[in-house]
Design a protein around this motif. Structure first.
Motif, PDB file in Angstrom:
ATOM      1  N   VAL A 213       0.929  -1.166   0.041  1.00 48.17           N
ATOM      2  CA  VAL A 213      -0.055  -0.053   0.052  1.00 48.17           C
ATOM      3  C   VAL A 213       1.020   1.242  -0.034  1.00 48.17           C
ATOM      4  CG1 VAL A 213      -1.806   1.191   1.199  1.00 48.17           C
ATOM      5  CG2 VAL A 213      -1.850  -1.291   1.138  1.00 48.17           C
ATOM      6  N   ARG A 214       0.806   1.789  -1.011  1.00 43.31           N
ATOM      7  CA  ARG A 214       1.753   3.181  -1.237  1.00 43.31           C
ATOM      8  C   ARG A 214       0.944   4.222  -0.668  1.00 43.31           C
ATOM      9  NH1 ARG A 214       6.538   0.742  -2.398  1.00 43.31           N
ATOM     10  NH2 ARG A 214       6.077  -0.900  -3.857  1.00 43.31           N
ATOM     11  N   ILE A 215       1.512   5.072   0.261  1.00 45.85           N
ATOM     12  CA  ILE A 215       0.992   6.443   0.938  1.00 45.85           C
ATOM     13  C   ILE A 215       1.996   7.341   0.514  1.00 45.85           C
ATOM     14  CG2 ILE A 215       0.152   7.387   3.069  1.00 45.85           C
ATOM     15  CD1 ILE A 215       0.074   4.591   4.440  1.00 45.85           C
ATOM     16  N   PRO A 216       1.435   8.184  -0.205  1.00 49.94           N
ATOM     17  CA  PRO A 216       2.151   9.516  -0.661  1.00 49.94           C
ATOM     18  C   PRO A 216       2.220  10.444   0.406  1.00 49.94           C
ATOM     19  CG  PRO A 216      -0.045   9.504  -1.475  1.00 49.94           C
ATOM     20  CD  PRO A 216       0.111   8.128  -1.080  1.00 49.94           C
ATOM     21  N   SER A 217       3.414  11.432   0.449  1.00 52.66           N
ATOM     22  CA  SER A 217       3.565  12.429   1.434  1.00 52.66           C
ATOM     23  C   SER A 217       3.878  13.421   0.672  1.00 52.66           C
ATOM     24  CB  SER A 217       4.519  12.005   2.394  1.00 52.66           C
ATOM     25  OG  SER A 217       5.837  11.983   1.581  1.00 52.66           O
ATOM     26  N   ALA A 218       3.693  14.670   1.178  1.00 57.59           N
ATOM     27  CA  ALA A 218       3.823  15.901   0.764  1.00 57.59           C
ATOM     28  C   ALA A 218       4.122  17.158   1.610  1.00 57.59           C
ATOM     29  CB  ALA A 218       2.740  16.635  -0.133  1.00 57.59           C
ATOM     30  N   TYR A 219       5.138  16.746   2.602  1.00 60.40           N
ATOM     31  CA  TYR A 219       5.783  17.652   3.499  1.00 60.40           C
ATOM     32  C   TYR A 219       6.417  18.770   2.901  1.00 60.40           C
ATOM     33  CZ  TYR A 219       4.739  13.632   6.787  1.00 60.40           C
ATOM     34  OH  TYR A 219       4.178  12.745   7.794  1.00 60.40           O
ATOM     35  N   ARG A 220       6.460  19.824   3.457  1.00 54.37           N
ATOM     36  CA  ARG A 220       7.234  21.096   3.163  1.00 54.37           C
ATOM     37  C   ARG A 220       8.473  20.910   3.812  1.00 54.37           C
ATOM     38  NH1 ARG A 220       2.714  25.876   3.649  1.00 54.37           N
ATOM     39  NH2 ARG A 220       1.151  25.156   2.107  1.00 54.37           N
ATOM     40  N   PRO A 221       9.556  21.118   3.267  1.00 54.74           N
ATOM     41  CA  PRO A 221      10.788  21.087   3.822  1.00 54.74           C
ATOM     42  C   PRO A 221      11.005  22.360   5.060  1.00 54.74           C
ATOM     43  CG  PRO A 221      11.145  22.183   1.775  1.00 54.74           C
ATOM     44  CD  PRO A 221       9.948  21.683   1.981  1.00 54.74           C
ATOM     45  N   VAL A 222      11.536  21.708   6.143  1.00 51.59           N
ATOM     46  CA  VAL A 222      11.853  22.745   7.182  1.00 51.59           C
ATOM     47  C   VAL A 222      13.202  22.616   7.445  1.00 51.59           C
ATOM     48  CG1 VAL A 222      11.377  23.208   9.585  1.00 51.59           C
ATOM     49  CG2 VAL A 222       9.544  22.121   8.290  1.00 51.59           C
ATOM     50  N   PRO A 223      13.989  23.865   7.569  1.00 48.98           N
ATOM     51  CA  PRO A 223      15.432  23.876   7.821  1.00 48.98           C
ATOM     52  C   PRO A 223      15.651  23.647   9.217  1.00 48.98           C
ATOM     53  CG  PRO A 223      14.499  26.122   7.366  1.00 48.98           C
ATOM     54  CD  PRO A 223      13.633  25.217   7.116  1.00 48.98           C
ATOM     55  N   GLU A 224      16.670  22.780   9.497  1.00 50.57           N
ATOM     56  CA  GLU A 224      16.847  22.163  10.836  1.00 50.57           C
ATOM     57  C   GLU A 224      17.460  23.148  11.647  1.00 50.57           C
ATOM     58  OE1 GLU A 224      16.393  19.338  12.264  1.00 50.57           O
ATOM     59  OE2 GLU A 224      15.081  18.634  10.519  1.00 50.57           O
ATOM     60  N   ARG A 225      18.472  24.223  11.124  1.00 48.92           N
ATOM     61  CA  ARG A 225      18.998  25.125  11.818  1.00 48.92           C
ATOM     62  C   ARG A 225      18.505  26.602  11.998  1.00 48.92           C
ATOM     63  NH1 ARG A 225      25.248  23.554  12.108  1.00 48.92           N
ATOM     64  NH2 ARG A 225      25.262  21.519  12.037  1.00 48.92           N
ATOM     65  N   ALA A 226      17.101  26.637  11.515  1.00 52.11           N
ATOM     66  CA  ALA A 226      16.769  27.882  11.853  1.00 52.11           C
ATOM     67  C   ALA A 226      16.283  28.156  13.211  1.00 52.11           C
ATOM     68  CB  ALA A 226      15.301  27.955  11.071  1.00 52.11           C
ATOM     69  N   ASN A 227      16.002  29.220  13.644  1.00 49.88           N
ATOM     70  CA  ASN A 227      15.590  29.548  15.061  1.00 49.88           C
ATOM     71  C   ASN A 227      14.293  29.046  15.388  1.00 49.88           C
ATOM     72  OD1 ASN A 227      13.141  31.496  14.817  1.00 49.88           O
ATOM     73  ND2 ASN A 227      14.781  32.616  13.594  1.00 49.88           N
ATOM     74  N   PRO A 228      14.066  28.607  16.617  1.00 50.89           N
ATOM     75  CA  PRO A 228      13.021  27.772  17.053  1.00 50.89           C
ATOM     76  C   PRO A 228      11.537  28.364  16.586  1.00 50.89           C
ATOM     77  CG  PRO A 228      14.399  27.890  18.814  1.00 50.89           C
ATOM     78  CD  PRO A 228      14.928  28.962  17.919  1.00 50.89           C
ATOM     79  N   TRP A 229      11.574  29.718  16.631  1.00 53.04           N
ATOM     80  CA  TRP A 229      10.240  30.450  16.121  1.00 53.04           C
ATOM     81  C   TRP A 229      10.103  30.019  14.674  1.00 53.04           C
ATOM     82  CZ3 TRP A 229       6.390  32.307  19.160  1.00 53.04           C
ATOM     83  CH2 TRP A 229       6.643  32.821  20.365  1.00 53.04           C
ATOM     84  N   ALA A 230      11.158  30.208  13.989  1.00 49.29           N
ATOM     85  CA  ALA A 230      10.736  29.671  12.650  1.00 49.29           C
ATOM     86  C   ALA A 230      10.599  28.352  12.055  1.00 49.29           C
ATOM     87  CB  ALA A 230      12.049  30.251  11.794  1.00 49.29           C
ATOM     88  N   ARG A 231      11.121  27.636  12.913  1.00 49.71           N
ATOM     89  CA  ARG A 231      10.841  25.993  12.554  1.00 49.71           C
ATOM     90  C   ARG A 231       9.490  25.822  13.228  1.00 49.71           C
ATOM     91  NH1 ARG A 231      14.209  21.768  14.865  1.00 49.71           N
ATOM     92  NH2 ARG A 231      13.101  20.745  13.220  1.00 49.71           N
ATOM     93  N   THR A 232       9.116  26.307  14.486  1.00 44.27           N
ATOM     94  CA  THR A 232       7.735  25.977  14.945  1.00 44.27           C
ATOM     95  C   THR A 232       6.751  26.614  13.920  1.00 44.27           C
ATOM     96  OG1 THR A 232       8.302  26.222  17.029  1.00 44.27           O
ATOM     97  CG2 THR A 232       5.974  26.461  16.601  1.00 44.27           C
ATOM     98  N   TYR A 233       6.884  27.903  13.318  1.00 39.48           N
ATOM     99  CA  TYR A 233       6.045  28.504  12.387  1.00 39.48           C
ATOM    100  C   TYR A 233       5.813  27.447  11.208  1.00 39.48           C
ATOM    101  CZ  TYR A 233       3.909  32.304   9.488  1.00 39.48           C
ATOM    102  OH  TYR A 233       3.123  32.767   8.528  1.00 39.48           O
ATOM    103  N   ALA A 234       6.975  27.191  10.786  1.00 42.43           N
ATOM    104  CA  ALA A 234       7.124  26.515   9.294  1.00 42.43           C
ATOM    105  C   ALA A 234       6.179  25.230   9.552  1.00 42.43           C
ATOM    106  CB  ALA A 234       8.501  26.149   8.971  1.00 42.43           C
ATOM    107  N   LEU A 235       6.549  24.561  10.736  1.00 40.08           N
ATOM    108  CA  LEU A 235       5.886  23.004  10.926  1.00 40.08           C
ATOM    109  C   LEU A 235       4.441  23.521  11.018  1.00 40.08           C
ATOM    110  CD1 LEU A 235       8.273  21.498  13.578  1.00 40.08           C
ATOM    111  CD2 LEU A 235       7.659  20.712  11.143  1.00 40.08           C
ATOM    112  N   LEU A 236       3.780  24.190  11.664  1.00 36.51           N
ATOM    113  CA  LEU A 236       2.434  24.769  12.058  1.00 36.51           C
ATOM    114  C   LEU A 236       1.614  25.168  10.636  1.00 36.51           C
ATOM    115  CD1 LEU A 236       2.364  26.342  15.697  1.00 36.51           C
ATOM    116  CD2 LEU A 236       2.022  23.873  14.863  1.00 36.51           C
ATOM    117  N   ARG A 237       2.639  25.789   9.755  1.00 38.02           N
ATOM    118  CA  ARG A 237       1.883  25.960   8.307  1.00 38.02           C
ATOM    119  C   ARG A 237       1.768  25.157   7.471  1.00 38.02           C
ATOM    120  NH1 ARG A 237       4.878  29.855   5.301  1.00 38.02           N
ATOM    121  NH2 ARG A 237       2.823  30.045   4.334  1.00 38.02           N
TER     122      ARG A 237
END
Length: 424
Positions: A80-104
């Motif tokens: 069973v193939r389950i496609p994914s379409a995550y938006r890339p999140v830079p690992e070394r961005a500041n915590p606010w930027a990472r949190t905002y990117a993930l929640l969007r």
């Protein structure tokens, strides 16, 4: 005859494997799904007071890891193939930027919704194959004597059969024999049903896939536009630089030819000028070739090319390279020129007196080339339309890469670039 026997054995093995896998999933599903769902709710609720900014990225990353693992198992166990379409999140961005990117990212919220389904219907559908296979075995065990210790306290119910003596125990065995063919027929299908349920929740929607196609279309168009602009720049540099010098050299050589007998001194002077023009033309051609694809990049790879780039900077620069191989040539070229543009911006605008460059490859998924350029300047760098950083972002976007900038007022400035790739 042997063929039928082999098929029956293969089917029996498939049924037993489905039961064991379903039981393992059920045991793992409930604690992990419940734990991550609760942690996600608490962490998101703590974002307004600042604590959730630091806890949300790792928790949501763990949710994503669990979802990706379920995708792998769905493909490996049941096809069973389950496609994914995550938006890339830079690992070394500041915590606010990472949190905002993930929640969007809609895919992240889809994972959170999947946790709720996984701990309820997912748990049941994962457990069903094991119940269907092992429950008849229990009935057969009851029929051969297990009913005695089980029925000591007033009897034992096996399905709808109340087991109190050997006769009723044989009835339980008969019911088990009826259930065995059902297990033989449906246990693998029930495990597949679990993963299809997972796909219905985790699978990327058509709208998200369409958005992804739109992003790739735009980055491809940007790449074509950038290539056309680069070609025009090369043509202009050749026309105004090396070509003009070569034309002038041809005219000077003609003049020298006429002056050799009439005015040898003048001819000697023009010859010296022509020699210098040839040196200048060769230097311009070398600079032009270096701007297209530096020889050190082709010969020695990205790490040494960036080191050579750092040596030409007017600021002290530390370079740390941890690459165990080489990426594809287009990826190396994009990364090199992205670093070059970021360094140029740092030298011109940051007011820094020191720069640090870090290159390493992270083996997560298909692999990510991560480059960080940090300076101790005044800060305030932003990705604005028409800026050099916007051009870098477009260049990386061609390879599905991302750019993140952390540059508070007063510095320091950290520019993180990530390009998905594997090393050879």
């Amino acid at each position: 005859m042997n063929t039928d026997t082999n098929r029956a054995r293969a089917r029996a093995r498939e049924v037993l494997l489905a039961a064991v896998r379903g039981l393992a999933l059920a045991v793992a599903v409930l604690p992990f799904s419940v734990l991550l769902f609760v942690l996600t709710l608490v962490s998101v609720a703590l974002i307004p007071i600042g604590v959730g900014v630091f806890t949300t990225p790792p928790i949501l990353t763990a949710v994503r890891t669990l979802a990706e693992k379920r995708r792998e198992l769905a493909a490996e166990w049941c096809g069973v193939r389950i496609p994914s379409a995550y938006r890339p999140v830079p690992e070394r961005a500041n915590p606010w930027a990472r949190t905002y990117a993930l929640l969007r990212d809609p895919a992240v919220w889809r994972d959170v919704r999947w946790l709720q389904v996984d701990m309820t219907a997912g748990f049941v559908t994962a457990l069903l194959p094991a119940l269907l296979v092992f429950y008849p075995l229990e009935g057969l065990a009851v029929a051969v004597g297990l009913w005695r210790p089980l029925s000591e306290s007033g009897g034992y119910w096996y399905g709808f059969v109340h087991v109190t003596d050997q006769a009723s125990a044989l009835g339980a065995g008969a019911l088990a024999l009826v259930l065995l063919p059902l297990a033989y027929r449906y246990a693998p299908d029930l495990l597949t049903a679990h993963f299809r349920l997972t796909r219905s929740v985790l699978g990327a929607s058509q709208a998200e896939l369409a958005e992804r196609v739109q992003v790739l279309t735009e980055t491809r168009r940007d790449a074509v536009d950038t290539s056309a602009a680069e070609l025009r720049r090369i043509e202009r540099d050749l026309h105004d630089g090396a070509q003009a010098r070569l034309v002038a050299m041809g005219m000077d050589l003609g003049t020298i030819e006429m002056l050799l007998d009439k005015d040898p001194a003048k001819a000697k002077q023009l010859l010296a000028q022509t020699r210098q023009s040839s040196v200048d033309a060769l230097a311009e051609l070398r600079d032009l070739v270096r701007g297209i694809h530096p020889p050190v990049l082709a010969e020695r790879g990205l790490g040494d090319a960036v080191r050579a780039l750092a040596l030409r900077l007017p600021l002290p620069t530390e370079v740390n390279v941890e690459l165990e191989g080489r990426a594809d040539a287009p990826v190396e070229s994009a990364a090199y020129f992205a670093v070059s543009e970021v360094l140029t911006n740092a030298v011109k605008h940051s007011g820094a007196d020191r720069i640090w460059i870090d290159l390493h490859h992270v083996r997560e998924g298909a692999g990510v080339l991560r480059i960080t350029v940090t300076d101790n300047g005044k800060g305030g760098a932003v990705i604005a339309a028409g800026s050099g950083l916007a051009g870098v972002e477009r260049r990386l976007g061609t390879f599905d890469g991302v750019l993140a900038v952390s540059s508070p007022a007063g510095g320091p400035t950290m520019v993180t670039m990530e390009i998905p790739c594997a090393l050879s």
